[in-house]
Scaffold this motif. Structure first.
Motif, mmCIF file in Angstrom:
data_model
loop_
_atom_site.group_PDB
_atom_site.id
_atom_site.type_symbol
_atom_site.label_atom_id
_atom_site.label_comp_id
_atom_site.label_asym_id
_atom_site.label_seq_id
_atom_site.Cartn_x
_atom_site.Cartn_y
_atom_site.Cartn_z
ATOM 1 N N LEU A 158 0.676 -1.226 -0.041
ATOM 2 C CA LEU A 158 0.068 0.037 -0.019
ATOM 3 C C LEU A 158 0.901 1.198 0.154
ATOM 4 C CD1 LEU A 158 -2.706 -0.916 2.455
ATOM 5 C CD2 LEU A 158 -3.017 -0.638 -0.123
ATOM 6 N N LEU A 171 -6.802 0.550 0.140
ATOM 7 C CA LEU A 171 -6.986 0.716 -1.208
ATOM 8 C C LEU A 171 -8.023 2.098 -1.584
ATOM 9 C CD1 LEU A 171 -7.554 -2.905 -2.347
ATOM 10 C CD2 LEU A 171 -5.409 -1.563 -2.743
ATOM 11 N N CYS A 216 -1.066 6.008 3.008
ATOM 12 C CA CYS A 216 -1.753 4.926 2.584
ATOM 13 C C CYS A 216 -1.538 3.563 3.411
ATOM 14 C CB CYS A 216 -1.356 4.615 1.075
ATOM 15 S SG CYS A 216 -2.211 5.650 -0.049
ATOM 16 N N TYR A 240 -4.204 1.562 6.641
ATOM 17 C CA TYR A 240 -4.573 0.019 6.963
ATOM 18 C C TYR A 240 -3.954 -0.243 8.146
ATOM 19 C CZ TYR A 240 -3.581 -4.904 6.492
ATOM 20 O OH TYR A 240 -3.418 -6.195 6.891
#
Length: 215
Positions: free
Chosen positions: A4, A121, A100, A104
């Protein structure tokens, strides 16, 4: 997390042939770039110009020193990218990739792995190659990273998992790092984070008091 972190950077670099690195185009951009240039020369401010009245600029102080009005957060990241890769935009790419990945990591404290991955995502889509955060020099990725550290560490501190106590110091350090980074980005952002941390702590204390048996 590494996937990610790399995904938005790789996608944006793949677009360089058609959409090159952004050119500074506004007062915010120039203010943060001045701060980054100041920091990469290991200074907190620049000497005052001999004729400051002829160099007035929005978001830039001319007296008593020539310096940006902004806190150190965004400028530090730009300065890091400037020093490591020779261009301040590299700092923007690094901070967006970190955001990003941290989305997560934060969601893993609240949701199952599948939904956490979906959230990561979505962060790539929202804040990645097509976002202005990644195509200017004054985006909010640094502040968002600090918020992810706070919102991800707080539930882990209150977790009842068997190994929660062993990871308490690490999560407390991450919480402090998030609050410290938020302070470097802006005072109002830090106040919002402090309030957000205080509310679950108060709810936790009330819950423990309700669970306490009557004597």
């Amino acid at each position: 997390m590494l996937l990610l972190a790399a995904l938005p950077v790789v996608l944006r670099l793949a677009m360089l042939a058609r959409y090159p690195a952004p050119v500074p185009s506004g007062s915010d951009d120039f203010g943060h770039l001045l701060l980054a240039d100041t920091l990469r020369h290991f200074r907190l401010a620049n000497p005052q110009h001999a004729l400051p009245q002829f160099f007035q600029q929005i978001f830039v102080l001319q007296e008593p020193t020539h310096s940006s009005i902004y806190p150190l957060g965004q400028g530090s990241v730009l300065a890091l990218g400037w020093m490591l890769f020779g261009h301040p935009w590299a700092g923007v790419l690094l901070s967006t990739g970190a955001l990003c990945a941290l989305v997560y990591w934060m969601l893993r404290a609240w949701a199952p792995p599948v939904w956490s991955l979906a959230g990561g995502l979505l962060a790539v889509c929202q804040f990645g190659p097509l976002s202005y955060w990644m195509n200017c020099y004054w985006g909010g990725a640094v502040s968002a990273c600090a918020g992810c550290l706070v919102c991800g560490a707080l539930p882990r501190i209150f977790s009842k998992e068997p190994d929660a106590d062993a990871k308490l110091r690490r999560n407390a350090a991450l919480l402090g790092a998030g609050l410290g980074l938020q302070l470097r980005h802006g005072l109002f952002d830090r106040l919002a984070c402090d309030w957000g941390c205080r509310e679950p702590r108060c709810a936790r204390c009330l819950w423990r008091r309700a669970e306490r048996p009557e004597r």
